[in-house]
Scaffold this motif. Structure first.
Motif, PDB file in Angstrom:
ATOM      1  N   UNK A   1      28.061  13.928  15.998  1.00  0.00           N
ATOM      2  CA  UNK A   1      28.465  15.037  15.507  1.00  0.00           C
ATOM      3  C   UNK A   1      28.763  13.933  14.056  1.00  0.00           C
ATOM      4  N   UNK A   2      28.134  12.381  14.076  1.00  0.00           N
ATOM      5  CA  UNK A   2      28.537  11.544  13.152  1.00  0.00           C
ATOM      6  C   UNK A   2      26.867  11.682  11.655  1.00  0.00           C
ATOM      7  N   UNK A   3      26.224  12.719  12.636  1.00  0.00           N
ATOM      8  CA  UNK A   3      24.882  13.322  11.403  1.00  0.00           C
ATOM      9  C   UNK A   3      25.889  13.464  10.481  1.00  0.00           C
ATOM     10  N   UNK A   4      25.103  13.438   9.094  1.00  0.00           N
ATOM     11  CA  UNK A   4      25.759  13.906   8.053  1.00  0.00           C
ATOM     12  C   UNK A   4      25.257  15.582   7.279  1.00  0.00           C
ATOM     13  N   UNK A   5      24.809  16.252   7.903  1.00  0.00           N
ATOM     14  CA  UNK A   5      24.832  17.925   7.858  1.00  0.00           C
ATOM     15  C   UNK A   5      25.766  18.555   8.766  1.00  0.00           C
ATOM     16  N   UNK A   6      26.682  17.559   9.164  1.00  0.00           N
ATOM     17  CA  UNK A   6      27.560  18.345  10.345  1.00  0.00           C
ATOM     18  C   UNK A   6      29.393  18.542   9.420  1.00  0.00           C
TER      19      UNK A   6
END
Length: 150
Positions: A46-51
């Motif tokens: 969930x920490x990835x920028x696309x979310x």
């Protein structure tokens, strides 16, 4: 063929691919037969920028990034056959065919990537690719990549 697994860790992957955060989408290669098959994975967090912008209330890993993860796996597979790329060499998408998305990928999933080389000539490789979560196919495609000098 040996029963011994041929794995690659993130440092070895980074030696073969030019991609870096946030666009390196292959965390580990768990096994490969050089130039033939590769199994790897990408942990979806969930920490990835696309979310922050892709369906913010219902985070779904973008399909185009699933395809990119598969393409990065094909690049690593190709380099296992031909050796480490020269500084002026990259693999580029040439075509993507027969793409099917079967199920959304969400944070917390481990995206297992299976690629098989089904042909190669004149610096072009054709690969059968599948992405799975918990053993279930979530995406499949035929990807062609071209090895080119830049």
């Amino acid at each position: 063929m040996s029963n011994e697994l041929n794995s690659l860790d993130i440092k070895e992957i980074m030696d073969l691919l030019p991609h870096r955060y946030p666009f390196l989408l292959l965390d580990r290669v768990v096994d490969h037969v050089p130039g033939e098959t590769l199994q790897g994975y990408k942990n979806v967090s969930f920490n990835e920028p696309q979310f922050t912008g892709h369906f913010p209330g219902t985070p779904v890993f973008p399909g185009v990034l699933i395809l990119e993860a598969l393409a990065q796996a094909t690049g690593v597979l190709a380099f296992t056959k031909h050796g480490k790329p020269a500084e002026n060499e990259l693999y580029f998408f040439a075509s993507i065919d027969k793409v099917k998305f079967r199920k959304p990928v969400v944070p917390g999933d481990r995206l297992d990537l299976d690629v098989t080389c089904i042909g190669e000539k004149r610096g072009m490789g054709k690969f059968e690719c599948k992405a799975k979560v918990d053993g279930q196919v979530v995406c499949q495609a035929e990807i062609m990549c071209a090895r080119r000098e830049i």
